[in-house]
Design a protein around this motif. Structure first.
Motif, PDB file in Angstrom:
ATOM      1  N   UNK A   1       0.827  -1.209   0.000  1.00 49.27           N
ATOM      2  CA  UNK A   1       0.000   0.000   0.000  1.00 49.27           C
ATOM      3  C   UNK A   1       0.860   1.256   0.000  1.00 49.27           C
ATOM      4  N   UNK A   2       1.830   1.309   0.878  1.00 45.87           N
ATOM      5  CA  UNK A   2       2.683   2.497   0.987  1.00 45.87           C
ATOM      6  C   UNK A   2       3.458   2.732  -0.308  1.00 45.87           C
ATOM      7  N   UNK A   3       3.814   1.653  -0.991  1.00 50.05           N
ATOM      8  CA  UNK A   3       4.595   1.780  -2.228  1.00 50.05           C
ATOM      9  C   UNK A   3       3.802   2.434  -3.355  1.00 50.05           C
ATOM     10  N   UNK A   4       2.488   2.487  -3.213  1.00 47.85           N
ATOM     11  CA  UNK A   4       1.657   3.111  -4.241  1.00 47.85           C
ATOM     12  C   UNK A   4       1.739   4.635  -4.213  1.00 47.85           C
ATOM     13  N   UNK A   5       2.294   5.171  -3.141  1.00 47.00           N
ATOM     14  CA  UNK A   5       2.354   6.621  -2.972  1.00 47.00           C
ATOM     15  C   UNK A   5       3.806   7.088  -2.957  1.00 47.00           C
ATOM     16  N   UNK A   6       4.063   8.129  -3.712  1.00 48.95           N
ATOM     17  CA  UNK A   6       5.401   8.716  -3.685  1.00 48.95           C
ATOM     18  C   UNK A   6       5.497   9.636  -2.479  1.00 48.95           C
ATOM     19  N   UNK A   7       6.635   9.700  -1.876  1.00 50.40           N
ATOM     20  CA  UNK A   7       6.797  10.540  -0.699  1.00 50.40           C
ATOM     21  C   UNK A   7       6.258   9.853   0.539  1.00 50.40           C
TER      22      UNK A   7
END
Length: 227
Positions: free
Chosen positions: A162-168
């Motif tokens: 899940x976290x990898x789907x968002x940059x930053x």
């Protein structure tokens, strides 16, 4: 906000003023009578300074009107104390109790839903650095799985994906977006007391002894986030 200073639109996105959301939520839910009841209880226990509840005073209030496990009382104080000054204002107390009530709807587009989301974010952002680390997201996913009775997949794997789907950083903006798009599904049962505080107060005032409902008590784990 009770977080480290500095605001980034990319990181915080739809985050709003706690006081604004509280007042909007009271209006939205027709919660004026409940707010007055909480205010009266607040003033009853705020003995050192009538504008604030100390930790000791809050714990005494929660013991008198138990709406959750005693082991969670101090955790809720720390959560409601958003600026971490060791005391709760009227707005801190009322906003917190409204947000964690089992009766408060969890509709993200409403003020009360937004207020709940902000408290959920604060709870899982254990180090108050303004973002959720992978292990913090994993803890949330684990609690969601427990509450939904789902077969337990590896929450750390799910959180990493899940976290990898968002940059930053995975800040409130990403958290809110993931919940809104149902990529993070099942946040509604998180961070709720077992009994509504207003019910506990009224039960006590009517001469009964307020107790945490045993059926609900039995299905909780040791983390308020899994309530």
């Amino acid at each position: 906000m009770g977080l480290q200073e500095g605001y980034s639109q990319e990181q915080w996105g739809p985050w709003k003023s706690h006081t604004l959301l509280l007042h909007q939520s009271i209006s939205e839910l027709g919660w004026q009578e409940q707010a007055q009841t909480l205010l009266e209880v607040f003033k009853e226990h705020a003995r050192e300074n009538d504008l604030y509840l100390s930790r000791e005073e809050f714990l005494g209030l929660m013991q008198k009107y138990p709406c959750c496990k005693a082991s969670h009382h101090a955790v809720f104080f720390d959560l409601f104390d958003r600026n971490q000054d060791g005391k709760l204002s009227e707005n801190d107390f009322m906003g917190g109790m409204l947000a964690v009530s089992p009766f408060t709807p969890h509709k993200l587009e409403t003020p009360s839903g937004q207020l709940r989301m902000q408290f959920i974010f604060l709870y899982y952002d254990a180090n108050r650095n303004g973002r959720l680390e992978v292990d913090e997201v994993a803890r949330m996913i684990e609690h969601i799985q427990q509450l939904r009775g789902q077969p337990h997949s590896d929450p750390l794997v799910d959180a990493t994906a899940l976290v990898s789907l968002y940059s930053g950083p995975f800040g409130f903006a990403a958290f809110h977006d993931a919940a809104q798009k149902r990529m993070l599904n099942g946040t509604s049962p998180l961070l709720r007391t077992q009994q509504d505080m207003i019910e506990a107060i009224r039960q006590r005032q009517q001469g009964g002894r307020a107790e945490v409902p045993p059926a609900l008590h039995a299905r909780q784990d040791d983390a308020p986030g899994a309530q």
